[in-house]
Design an enzyme around this catalytic site. Structure first.
Site, PDB file in Angstrom:
ATOM      1  N   LYS A 106       1.103  -1.117   0.029  1.00 57.86           N
ATOM      2  CA  LYS A 106       0.020   0.115   0.074  1.00 57.86           C
ATOM      3  C   LYS A 106       0.787   1.285   0.042  1.00 57.86           C
ATOM      4  O   LYS A 106       1.713   1.399   0.934  1.00 57.86           O
ATOM      5  CB  LYS A 106      -0.728   0.054   1.373  1.00 57.86           C
ATOM      6  CG  LYS A 106      -1.787  -1.128   1.263  1.00 57.86           C
ATOM      7  CD  LYS A 106      -2.741  -1.334   2.627  1.00 57.86           C
ATOM      8  CE  LYS A 106      -3.433  -2.478   2.509  1.00 57.86           C
ATOM      9  NZ  LYS A 106      -4.027  -2.947   3.892  1.00 57.86           N
ATOM     10  N   LYS A 189      -5.670   5.719   3.377  1.00 63.41           N
ATOM     11  CA  LYS A 189      -6.162   5.394   4.838  1.00 63.41           C
ATOM     12  C   LYS A 189      -4.798   5.803   5.734  1.00 63.41           C
ATOM     13  O   LYS A 189      -5.145   5.691   6.960  1.00 63.41           O
ATOM     14  CB  LYS A 189      -6.900   3.994   4.912  1.00 63.41           C
ATOM     15  CG  LYS A 189      -6.095   2.884   4.569  1.00 63.41           C
ATOM     16  CD  LYS A 189      -5.627   2.116   5.796  1.00 63.41           C
ATOM     17  CE  LYS A 189      -4.525   1.416   5.143  1.00 63.41           C
ATOM     18  NZ  LYS A 189      -3.918   0.516   5.879  1.00 63.41           N
ATOM     19  N   ASP A 242     -10.931  -1.000   5.426  1.00 60.42           N
ATOM     20  CA  ASP A 242      -9.428  -0.914   5.760  1.00 60.42           C
ATOM     21  C   ASP A 242      -9.306   0.394   6.816  1.00 60.42           C
ATOM     22  O   ASP A 242      -8.487   0.366   7.710  1.00 60.42           O
ATOM     23  CB  ASP A 242      -8.513  -0.479   4.507  1.00 60.42           C
ATOM     24  CG  ASP A 242      -7.060  -1.343   4.643  1.00 60.42           C
ATOM     25  OD1 ASP A 242      -6.953  -1.689   5.802  1.00 60.42           O
ATOM     26  OD2 ASP A 242      -6.352  -1.084   3.648  1.00 60.42           O
ATOM     27  N   SER A 252      -1.826  -1.372  14.073  1.00 58.76           N
ATOM     28  CA  SER A 252      -1.454  -0.591  12.935  1.00 58.76           C
ATOM     29  C   SER A 252      -0.079   0.351  13.294  1.00 58.76           C
ATOM     30  O   SER A 252      -0.366   1.196  14.152  1.00 58.76           O
ATOM     31  CB  SER A 252      -2.560   0.425  12.786  1.00 58.76           C
ATOM     32  OG  SER A 252      -2.306   1.541  11.995  1.00 58.76           O
ATOM     33  N   GLU A 279       4.444   3.863   6.427  1.00 59.06           N
ATOM     34  CA  GLU A 279       4.181   4.154   5.140  1.00 59.06           C
ATOM     35  C   GLU A 279       3.243   5.435   5.070  1.00 59.06           C
ATOM     36  O   GLU A 279       3.453   6.021   4.003  1.00 59.06           O
ATOM     37  CB  GLU A 279       3.512   3.083   4.296  1.00 59.06           C
ATOM     38  CG  GLU A 279       4.452   1.889   3.996  1.00 59.06           C
ATOM     39  CD  GLU A 279       3.897   0.657   3.462  1.00 59.06           C
ATOM     40  OE1 GLU A 279       2.911   0.370   3.870  1.00 59.06           O
ATOM     41  OE2 GLU A 279       4.388   0.070   2.500  1.00 59.06           O
TER      42      GLU A 279
END
Ligand SMILES: NC(=O)c1ccc[n+]([C@@H]2O[C@H](COP(=O)([O-])OP(=O)(O)OC[C@H]3O[C@@H](n4cnc5c(N)ncnc54)[C@H](O)[C@@H]3O)[C@@H](O)[C@H]2O)c1
Length: 332
Positions: A106, A189, A242, A252, A279
């Site tokens: 991602k 997200k 998500d 996370s 990220e």
């Protein structure tokens, strides 16, 4: 049974390898990072960062890229987003025409504003590149916790092929033709998760986080539709799904980094503390540039950038978001 090469032996590449092997496929797992392969080879019953998971004996573990990609029916790109282009570039002469590749990473490349699927396609134009994304912590997938995600491809035969390869009683895969929508939902997200983490770190409540998540998906959807995504994708597994998992879970790293920033750490201190690639920090800059390029208003993305890169205190950013001009919820 098909032959699969998984590139990237972080927690996600490893969790997907376990599922693919469980489904009876012949899997080769590769990493550029020798110590990841050494750790998995020396003890298949204790996997770093994946408690309770085991690496099946039949999975081949390698640092040899040739071995990982040679004569494979499917290649899985599970490389951390900043390294996707360099790994794809190494494969230029090793990938045959029509090779099916699925990107499971991602992110958006800051320099080009390409999604990871586009980056892989740019380096490997001979390949057919799909994306697999959705609410799926490796820590849970590796232990068979029921999970549902979506595979996107322009070719629905490829989507069905990838669906069949991964799907089992605990791992449910849907198909879609909205590659760009799936990728944008999964990448952007992470920026909202940093903001949600800040809100938790500041000690605000559930109301505040729900507001941020809802307005966050509104921003993602506005940009995504302008870029060609389908609105329903942002209400689906790789959109709202998500976002929920990333903004509310202790697994996370983006939420965790945001939490530390909300508590007063600098971006660098928080990234060092989390010890994994955060990220969302890379994606935040790209998201701001995309918003400017497509003329889309993204106030949360703007404030996240100010907190991350201009040392604006998170609390001031939250005040700025809440004191914007009064507007209607949906612009007609
Ligand atoms: N971890 C999860 O639960 C999860 C779930 C869904 C999607 N993803 C996505 O999947 C991707 C991989 O996630 P992860 O958690 O396994 O990431 P990670 O940060 O652990 O990195 C994945 C892999 O990237 C490779 N890598 C690192 N440095 C490299 C370098 N210098 N050169 C070449 N390769 C290098 C390594 O093989 C590393 O294991 C990410 O884009 C992530 O957003 C992760």
């Amino acid at each position: 049974m098909i032959k699969v090469g998984v590139l990237g032996a972080g927690t996600w590449g490893t969790a997907l390898t376990i599922q693919l092997a469980k489904n009876g496929h012949e899997v080769t797992l590769w990493s550029a990072v020798a110590k990841e392969i050494d750790a998995l080879s020396s003890d298949r019953k204790t996997i770093p960062n994946l408690p309770g998971a085991e690496m099946p004996e039949e999975v081949k573990l390698t640092t040899d890229l040739d071995e990982a990609v040679r004569e494979k029916d499917l290649l899985v790109f599970a490389v951390a987003s900043p390294f996707v282009r360099s790994v794809a570039a190494k494969l230029k002469d090793k990938i045959r025409e029509g090779q099916i590749i699925v990107n499971v990473g991602k992110g958006i490349e800051e320099a080009t504003l390409m999604t990871l699927t586009e980056v892989i396609g740019d380096e490997l134009p001979q390949a057919r590149v799909a994306v697999l994304s959705g609410p799926s912590h490796a820590e849970e997938v590796s232990r068979n916790i029921p999970t549902a995600i979506v595979v996107g491809s322009e070719d629905q035969k490829d989507a069905a092929f990838i669906q069949k390869a991964f799907m089992n009683d605990f791992f449910r895969i849907y198909t879609s033709n909205d590659v760009i929508g799936i990728e944008l939902g999964g990448s952007l997200k992470n920026v909202i998760a940093l903001a949600a983490g800040c809100v938790d770190g500041l000690g605000y409540g559930d109301n505040t986080k729900a507001a941020l998540m809802t307005r966050g998906i509104a921003e993602i959807c506005r940009l995504g539709v302008k870029m060609g995504g389908q609105p329903e994708t942002f209400l689906g597994l790789s959109g709202v799904g998500d976002l929920i998992v990333t903004c509310t879970s202790t697994h996370s790293r983006n939420h965790n980094a945001g939490y530390l920033i909300g508590q007063g750490m600098t971006t660098k201190e928080a990234m060092d503390e989390v010890k994994q690639v955060v990220e969302g920090v890379f994606c935040a800059k790209a998201a701001k540039k995309l918003a400017e390029k497509y003329g889309v208003e993204m106030p949360i993305v703007d404030e996240v950038n100010k907190v991350l890169f201009e040392d604006k205190p998170a609390k001031e950013s939250l005040v700025a978001l809440f004191t914007r001009d009064a507007v209607s919820e949906y612009k007609k």
